[in-house]
Design a protein around this motif. Sequence first.
Motif, mmCIF file in Angstrom:
data_model
loop_
_atom_site.group_PDB
_atom_site.id
_atom_site.type_symbol
_atom_site.label_atom_id
_atom_site.label_comp_id
_atom_site.label_asym_id
_atom_site.label_seq_id
_atom_site.Cartn_x
_atom_site.Cartn_y
_atom_site.Cartn_z
ATOM 1 N N SER A 77 49.488 46.795 11.383
ATOM 2 C CA SER A 77 48.333 45.920 11.148
ATOM 3 C C SER A 77 47.021 46.529 11.652
ATOM 4 N N ALA A 165 49.785 37.960 12.106
ATOM 5 C CA ALA A 165 50.014 39.409 12.034
ATOM 6 C C ALA A 165 51.477 39.738 12.294
ATOM 7 N N GLN A 168 53.665 38.790 9.332
ATOM 8 C CA GLN A 168 53.508 39.690 8.195
ATOM 9 C C GLN A 168 54.146 41.050 8.438
ATOM 10 N N HIS A 169 54.093 41.535 9.666
ATOM 11 C CA HIS A 169 54.454 42.938 9.901
ATOM 12 C C HIS A 169 55.704 43.154 10.753
#
Length: 225
Positions: A77, A165, A168-169
């Motif tokens: 990110s 974040a 998502q990652h």
Amino acid sequence: MLDLSHRQELDWLAQLLADLRSAAPCRNTAHRLQHIRHGWVDLIPFGAVERADGTVAWPPAGDEFMAVTGYAEAAASSIAVTLPKGQSARVVSLPMLAVLKVLAWKDRHRFTQGKDAGDLGFVLRNYLEAGNIDRLYSEFPNVITDRFDFEPTGGWLLGRDARAALQQHSTRFDDVIQRLDDILAGELSPESESPLVLQLNRARPDQALKLLSAFHAGLMGASTP
């Protein structure tokens, strides 16, 4: 933090490694070198070399361990920035920096004299000023009430962005969130004389507690601070 898919960063790393004859290892820190031109250089492996518990074991004996939970997510990110001479580098986003500082604080706060807490506090207090005020008004008008408190609301938004974040990652989102929750919930317990709260603001622990509570709320998915 290097993204080795970028040629410029590969070239920088190649030059740095070529210069390692000009660097001396730090006696008490396995990942640190003292370079004659670059100062302290930390080389921290993460990703595929991590063990299941989010640590890496340093060669050759493999008997020294370092926690790198969150590093892969921070790299994924990271944000590209342009430096004054037109060079490009990737840096950790503020939400993921806050995550890394919480994890680092837990591992080393007894011997770093509050450095990680100080860094975390700075990000918490200034997150709205870092380009997020307009976002707050446009995306979260429900939190702008008569009881609106600027800094804790920024802490809540920081926690919310950190959670997003990680969602998502991270390939181990539940584990990372649980670790962060364990750390912060322990520091926010009414029965705890929290060293983290005191290191955030020894003069005003009540304000530090409010700020940290708001960050924890956002991180855990609360819809308001």
